[in-house]
Design a protein around this motif. Sequence first.
Motif, PDB file in Angstrom:
ATOM      1  N   ASP A   1       0.818  -1.218   0.000  1.00  0.00           N
ATOM      2  CA  ASP A   1       0.000   0.000   0.000  1.00  0.00           C
ATOM      3  C   ASP A   1       0.856   1.275   0.000  1.00  0.00           C
ATOM      4  OD1 ASP A   1      -2.256  -1.530  -0.009  1.00  0.00           O
ATOM      5  OD2 ASP A   1      -2.688  -1.305   2.129  1.00  0.00           O
ATOM      6  N   LEU A   2       2.161   1.112   0.249  1.00  0.00           N
ATOM      7  CA  LEU A   2       3.049   2.280   0.295  1.00  0.00           C
ATOM      8  C   LEU A   2       3.710   2.553  -1.051  1.00  0.00           C
ATOM      9  CD1 LEU A   2       4.884   1.721   3.727  1.00  0.00           C
ATOM     10  CD2 LEU A   2       2.608   2.655   3.264  1.00  0.00           C
ATOM     11  N   ALA A   3       3.224   1.918  -2.097  1.00  0.00           N
ATOM     12  CA  ALA A   3       3.886   2.007  -3.409  1.00  0.00           C
ATOM     13  C   ALA A   3       3.987   3.439  -3.929  1.00  0.00           C
ATOM     14  CB  ALA A   3       3.156   1.127  -4.419  1.00  0.00           C
ATOM     15  N   GLN A   4       3.066   4.308  -3.570  1.00  0.00           N
ATOM     16  CA  GLN A   4       3.081   5.681  -4.077  1.00  0.00           C
ATOM     17  C   GLN A   4       3.554   6.703  -3.037  1.00  0.00           C
ATOM     18  OE1 GLN A   4       2.668   6.384  -7.317  1.00  0.00           O
ATOM     19  NE2 GLN A   4       2.582   4.131  -7.439  1.00  0.00           N
ATOM     20  N   ALA A   5       4.019   6.237  -1.888  1.00  0.00           N
ATOM     21  CA  ALA A   5       4.489   7.169  -0.857  1.00  0.00           C
ATOM     22  C   ALA A   5       5.779   7.852  -1.306  1.00  0.00           C
ATOM     23  CB  ALA A   5       4.713   6.429   0.459  1.00  0.00           C
ATOM     24  N   ASP A   6       5.931   9.113  -0.935  1.00  0.00           N
ATOM     25  CA  ASP A   6       7.150   9.851  -1.274  1.00  0.00           C
ATOM     26  C   ASP A   6       8.296   9.520  -0.333  1.00  0.00           C
ATOM     27  OD1 ASP A   6       5.896  11.392  -3.361  1.00  0.00           O
ATOM     28  OD2 ASP A   6       4.898  12.535  -1.776  1.00  0.00           O
ATOM     29  N   LEU A   7       7.948   9.113   0.882  1.00  0.00           N
ATOM     30  CA  LEU A   7       8.943   8.789   1.904  1.00  0.00           C
ATOM     31  C   LEU A   7       8.458   7.572   2.670  1.00  0.00           C
ATOM     32  CD1 LEU A   7      11.381   9.393   3.834  1.00  0.00           C
ATOM     33  CD2 LEU A   7       9.851  10.963   5.068  1.00  0.00           C
ATOM     34  N   LEU A   8       9.320   6.545   2.788  1.00  0.00           N
ATOM     35  CA  LEU A   8       8.999   5.344   3.556  1.00  0.00           C
ATOM     36  C   LEU A   8       9.961   5.278   4.729  1.00  0.00           C
ATOM     37  CD1 LEU A   8       8.106   4.765   0.509  1.00  0.00           C
ATOM     38  CD2 LEU A   8       8.131   2.356   1.162  1.00  0.00           C
ATOM     39  N   ILE A   9       9.406   5.159   5.939  1.00  0.00           N
ATOM     40  CA  ILE A   9      10.220   5.146   7.157  1.00  0.00           C
ATOM     41  C   ILE A   9      10.049   3.802   7.859  1.00  0.00           C
ATOM     42  CG2 ILE A   9      10.710   6.272   9.355  1.00  0.00           C
ATOM     43  CD1 ILE A   9       9.331   8.785   8.247  1.00  0.00           C
ATOM     44  N   GLU A  10      11.146   3.099   8.018  1.00  0.00           N
ATOM     45  CA  GLU A  10      11.132   1.813   8.749  1.00  0.00           C
ATOM     46  C   GLU A  10      11.254   2.097  10.240  1.00  0.00           C
ATOM     47  OE1 GLU A  10      13.310  -0.140  11.377  1.00  0.00           O
ATOM     48  OE2 GLU A  10      14.665   0.792   9.926  1.00  0.00           O
ATOM     49  N   ALA A  11      10.371   1.472  11.040  1.00  0.00           N
ATOM     50  CA  ALA A  11      10.373   1.693  12.490  1.00  0.00           C
ATOM     51  C   ALA A  11      10.129   0.374  13.224  1.00  0.00           C
ATOM     52  CB  ALA A  11       9.317   2.716  12.877  1.00  0.00           C
ATOM     53  N   VAL A  12      10.908  -0.674  12.857  1.00  0.00           N
ATOM     54  CA  VAL A  12      10.767  -1.972  13.517  1.00  0.00           C
ATOM     55  C   VAL A  12      11.869  -2.123  14.561  1.00  0.00           C
ATOM     56  CG1 VAL A  12       9.674  -2.955  11.469  1.00  0.00           C
ATOM     57  CG2 VAL A  12      12.157  -3.187  11.771  1.00  0.00           C
ATOM     58  N   TYR A  13      11.936  -3.283  15.223  1.00  0.00           N
ATOM     59  CA  TYR A  13      12.902  -3.500  16.295  1.00  0.00           C
ATOM     60  C   TYR A  13      14.342  -3.301  15.832  1.00  0.00           C
ATOM     61  CZ  TYR A  13       9.292  -5.508  19.314  1.00  0.00           C
ATOM     62  OH  TYR A  13       8.182  -5.707  20.092  1.00  0.00           O
ATOM     63  N   GLU A  14      15.210  -3.006  16.823  1.00  0.00           N
ATOM     64  CA  GLU A  14      16.634  -2.783  16.541  1.00  0.00           C
ATOM     65  C   GLU A  14      17.335  -4.119  16.303  1.00  0.00           C
ATOM     66  OE1 GLU A  14      18.746   0.606  16.812  1.00  0.00           O
ATOM     67  OE2 GLU A  14      16.867   0.549  15.722  1.00  0.00           O
ATOM     68  N   ASP A  15      17.058  -4.700  15.158  1.00  0.00           N
ATOM     69  CA  ASP A  15      17.691  -5.953  14.765  1.00  0.00           C
ATOM     70  C   ASP A  15      18.103  -5.800  13.301  1.00  0.00           C
ATOM     71  OD1 ASP A  15      17.921  -9.116  15.339  1.00  0.00           O
ATOM     72  OD2 ASP A  15      17.196  -8.784  13.290  1.00  0.00           O
ATOM     73  N   MET A  16      19.410  -5.924  13.039  1.00  0.00           N
ATOM     74  CA  MET A  16      19.907  -5.638  11.699  1.00  0.00           C
ATOM     75  C   MET A  16      19.281  -6.531  10.638  1.00  0.00           C
ATOM     76  SD  MET A  16      21.693  -3.847   9.635  1.00  0.00           S
ATOM     77  CE  MET A  16      22.953  -2.900  10.503  1.00  0.00           C
ATOM     78  N   ALA A  17      19.182  -7.821  10.904  1.00  0.00           N
ATOM     79  CA  ALA A  17      18.622  -8.737   9.904  1.00  0.00           C
ATOM     80  C   ALA A  17      17.172  -8.374   9.582  1.00  0.00           C
ATOM     81  CB  ALA A  17      18.725 -10.176  10.391  1.00  0.00           C
ATOM     82  N   LEU A  18      16.402  -8.052  10.613  1.00  0.00           N
ATOM     83  CA  LEU A  18      15.002  -7.678  10.405  1.00  0.00           C
ATOM     84  C   LEU A  18      14.905  -6.377   9.601  1.00  0.00           C
ATOM     85  CD1 LEU A  18      11.957  -7.904  10.925  1.00  0.00           C
ATOM     86  CD2 LEU A  18      12.333  -6.809  13.158  1.00  0.00           C
ATOM     87  N   LYS A  19      15.709  -5.389   9.967  1.00  0.00           N
ATOM     88  CA  LYS A  19      15.655  -4.105   9.270  1.00  0.00           C
ATOM     89  C   LYS A  19      16.106  -4.256   7.809  1.00  0.00           C
ATOM     90  CE  LYS A  19      16.133  -1.060  13.297  1.00  0.00           C
ATOM     91  NZ  LYS A  19      14.962  -0.192  13.116  1.00  0.00           N
ATOM     92  N   GLN A  20      17.120  -5.056   7.572  1.00  0.00           N
ATOM     93  CA  GLN A  20      17.559  -5.264   6.191  1.00  0.00           C
ATOM     94  C   GLN A  20      16.460  -5.939   5.371  1.00  0.00           C
ATOM     95  OE1 GLN A  20      21.291  -7.359   6.858  1.00  0.00           O
ATOM     96  NE2 GLN A  20      22.448  -5.547   6.221  1.00  0.00           N
ATOM     97  N   ALA A  21      15.756  -6.875   5.977  1.00  0.00           N
ATOM     98  CA  ALA A  21      14.648  -7.530   5.261  1.00  0.00           C
ATOM     99  C   ALA A  21      13.560  -6.514   4.911  1.00  0.00           C
ATOM    100  CB  ALA A  21      14.076  -8.648   6.125  1.00  0.00           C
TER     101      ALA A  21
END
Length: 683
Positions: A372-392
């Motif tokens: 649903d974020l396909a047309q957003a101008d800015l996408l902000i990731e705000a998940v847990y502080e885990d590198m593997a999760l954030k990279q995914a």
Amino acid sequence: MSLLQTSRQGSVLLLHVSNPPVNGLSFALRTALMHALDGAEAAPDVLAVVIHGGAKAFSGGADIREFGQPQALAQPNLPSLCARLDEMSKPVVAAIEGLALGGGLELALACHYRVVQAKAQIGLPEVNLGLLPGAGGTQRFPRAVGLATALKLIPQGRLVRAQELAALPAQRLFDDVVAEAGDGAVLAAAVALAQRIQALRPLPRLRDQTVAPDAEAEAQALAASEGLPYPAPLACVQAVRGAASLPFEDGIRAERAGFEGLLHSPESAALRHVFFAERAAGKVPGVEADTPRARIQSVGVVGAGTMGQGIALACAQAGLPVQLVEPDAAARARALSQLDRHWVAQVEKGRLSADKAQTARQLMTVTERLGDLAQADLLIEAVYEDMALKQAVFREMDAIAKPEALLASNTSTLDMDALAQVTQRPDQVLGLHFFSPAAVMKLLEVVRGAATSPTALASALAFGKQIGKTCVVAGNADGFIGNRMVDRYLEQALFLLDEGCTPQQVDQAIEAWGLAMGPFRMIDMAGNDVSWRVRQQRAKDGKLRRAQPLADRLCELGRFGQKAGGGWYDYDGREARPSKAVAALIAAHREQMGRPARTVGAEEIVDRLLLALGIEGERLLAEGVALRASDIDLVYVLGYGFPRWKGGPMFELARRGEGAVAALRGAFAAVAHDDAAFWAPVH
């Protein structure tokens, strides 16, 4: 272009002030005004004068570019200019639009008549710089609006709309209030007034008016100011009281003495330092006025935890459409419930009108689908502080986002370059580190990665301003500016527990010095589990600087802080109480270390904590992670509760002086279990 342009409408001389951006009263402008007034006095065909500054500002007060420079107080200074207006034998009308603040309002108060646009901002905010109005504001303003109103506004530095002051009974501040904005309506009204009154005598001067004492208003103002930790508010109250108790000239002398005393106070120096820090932070190498900027008109936030919700709220409340993505049904339902409670609470507390809350709520959508974020101008990731999760998450965002979209992470510690590298657009990736609660806190750390383009950085800075944040640019380093420094701060706090302190003793010492919250209450509020996960990630990555076994054991007991009912303190709601369980844990830890407790004084606690911040700040500057020392101070003032009137950790380090700091470095390096290398000077 000349700072002061003159023109004529018949017998009326128009003085147009032009010193962008807010018509600051520089030495050159004051000189030009003084000469123009002298010329008007001498010209037989000039019967009245109108001073105006255009639609944006009558005057915002002193020219900040002259702060700390000799010309700021050089003659003609503002008190002299206001005295010259008092002496004029011909009427002078102030035509006020946009704003009249500080010295700008004092200039208008010294004029004989004032015409104002209804929505113009009016105020004497000098107290926010640790000062009081020094050109008659504390004497003329009470004579114009009454003692009670002056005592409410001046010591608090409050700004109000002109129409609010115009509605006061028996006010003498404005002679005409113009509803229309722009198109020269205010200037036309001022000229018309000047033509009507040019022959009227005597000329009305606020200095000639009297103001009635108001014991109740004085008592309330004194009570509100006496408990504050810096002297300017109380000095403002005392100066304003002089308007009712002293002849005008005596009141002016007392005001000036108060101003000059505050000008040299450490609190005013610190507050002015922060004022300039806020303005310097926006000057970023590589980002120029003509650097292209992407328009951020819609935002997507991935992760509906505390930070994700806060970021989405900050966007919606600023009028930006935002979609909040949470794939987990239970977490999504929890987020919706918490967001609903937020809107209700904001309305109940009077922070938002029901209409504004409804509008902001309608701008926010909660969805389970990242697509649903396909047309957003800015996408902000705000998940847990885990590198593997954030990279995914970054791989998924990169795959679905439109080509020109920016991708950002709210990470507080992790390597932004490692996140950028898993995308096909590393030049459009950066960090946007919000501070909790994200909808409230003013600070936004904007983290520039190795590949981040000037356009991406400029666009992120514009976005921060759009949502009401003060942005500080940081380089890509573990913890960036704020959290890297707070790691050293918390490390010293833990060392103090090793040596014999209790959490409450450490917190009480630094809070008595001025911080809003000590290290242990702060980490309990943020969540001990958050820093625990960070330590675990660093250990996994081989980047853990120093183990913290006591903090780890606390978390192993499930004492994650306020939210868990217990951390370094026990909690009854938000009230922190000393914990017997924690006392026993610390005692066992000391016994295992074989370290007997010693008495540590409050002064040593404060010195260790503050210098730890400042010395790590020196390293950040040496490494280029922070652009300037004032940026570091701004991070701590806006993000960590460092008091504005103390200036920030780098300001504090400089205030103490090299000799005093060197002596403390040596003393702390000699503590057996501390880190001697940390206290060594940066080369």
